[in-house]
Design a protein around this motif. Sequence first.
Motif, mmCIF file in Angstrom:
data_model
loop_
_atom_site.group_PDB
_atom_site.id
_atom_site.type_symbol
_atom_site.label_atom_id
_atom_site.label_comp_id
_atom_site.label_asym_id
_atom_site.label_seq_id
_atom_site.Cartn_x
_atom_site.Cartn_y
_atom_site.Cartn_z
ATOM 1 N N ASN A 50 0.810 -1.218 0.000
ATOM 2 C CA ASN A 50 0.000 0.000 0.000
ATOM 3 C C ASN A 50 0.847 1.273 0.000
ATOM 4 O O ASN A 50 0.320 2.367 0.086
ATOM 5 N N LEU A 51 2.164 1.118 -0.091
ATOM 6 C CA LEU A 51 3.095 2.246 -0.188
ATOM 7 C C LEU A 51 3.969 2.054 -1.417
ATOM 8 O O LEU A 51 3.980 0.990 -2.023
ATOM 9 N N ARG A 52 4.729 3.058 -1.745
ATOM 10 C CA ARG A 52 5.676 2.905 -2.855
ATOM 11 C C ARG A 52 6.825 2.016 -2.436
ATOM 12 O O ARG A 52 7.264 2.019 -1.290
ATOM 13 N N VAL A 53 7.354 1.277 -3.389
ATOM 14 C CA VAL A 53 8.524 0.444 -3.158
ATOM 15 C C VAL A 53 9.753 1.345 -3.280
ATOM 16 O O VAL A 53 9.862 2.128 -4.219
ATOM 17 N N CYS A 54 10.676 1.243 -2.336
ATOM 18 C CA CYS A 54 11.876 2.082 -2.415
ATOM 19 C C CYS A 54 12.861 1.486 -3.427
ATOM 20 O O CYS A 54 12.730 0.329 -3.846
ATOM 21 N N GLY A 55 13.826 2.255 -3.806
ATOM 22 C CA GLY A 55 14.795 1.833 -4.814
ATOM 23 C C GLY A 55 15.594 0.615 -4.416
ATOM 24 O O GLY A 55 15.913 -0.233 -5.246
ATOM 25 N N ASP A 56 15.921 0.490 -3.136
ATOM 26 C CA ASP A 56 16.672 -0.671 -2.675
ATOM 27 C C ASP A 56 15.861 -1.948 -2.880
ATOM 28 O O ASP A 56 16.376 -2.936 -3.375
ATOM 29 N N HIS A 57 14.593 -1.915 -2.530
ATOM 30 C CA HIS A 57 13.755 -3.102 -2.690
ATOM 31 C C HIS A 57 13.516 -3.419 -4.156
ATOM 32 O O HIS A 57 13.420 -4.581 -4.550
ATOM 33 N N VAL A 73 5.878 -10.237 -9.199
ATOM 34 C CA VAL A 73 4.975 -9.134 -9.503
ATOM 35 C C VAL A 73 4.770 -8.348 -8.222
ATOM 36 O O VAL A 73 4.328 -8.900 -7.215
ATOM 37 N N VAL A 74 5.109 -7.070 -8.257
ATOM 38 C CA VAL A 74 4.944 -6.205 -7.091
ATOM 39 C C VAL A 74 3.994 -5.082 -7.473
ATOM 40 O O VAL A 74 4.218 -4.373 -8.444
ATOM 41 N N ARG A 75 2.927 -4.961 -6.702
ATOM 42 C CA ARG A 75 1.984 -3.857 -6.899
ATOM 43 C C ARG A 75 2.220 -2.868 -5.775
ATOM 44 O O ARG A 75 2.060 -3.189 -4.606
ATOM 45 N N ASP A 76 2.667 -1.667 -6.129
ATOM 46 C CA ASP A 76 2.834 -0.640 -5.100
ATOM 47 C C ASP A 76 1.766 0.433 -5.292
ATOM 48 O O ASP A 76 0.809 0.234 -6.038
ATOM 49 N N LEU A 77 1.910 1.532 -4.623
ATOM 50 C CA LEU A 77 0.917 2.596 -4.646
ATOM 51 C C LEU A 77 0.661 3.140 -6.047
ATOM 52 O O LEU A 77 -0.455 3.522 -6.378
#
Length: 94
Positions: A50-57, A73-77
């Motif tokens: 429910n938040l943005r994925v940071c660059g490290d992740h 598959v990653v769904r972020d904000l």
Amino acid sequence: MGYIPDTDFVLHDVEEEQKEQFLFQHSEKIAVAYGIISTTPLKPIRIFKNLRVCGDHHTVMKYISMATGREIVVRDLNRFHYMKNGVCSCKDYW
């Protein structure tokens, strides 16, 4: 292939070693580890955030997809990120 934690994304005023520990405990990394051990190798790993994925992740997920041969598959904000063979569908515009 190698991973070095990018501590620039940790906003806490703590020592560098503590910043790395913060990154290792984030939910996305725990979720992908659980997905690897609990699903068959042919199934993609899906993570919803429910938040943005940071660059490290983002970098970690690409490395994991390359190392394991799994689709992640990653769904972020803001968007979906389809990672396969170390490449993300967002072309690193996260």
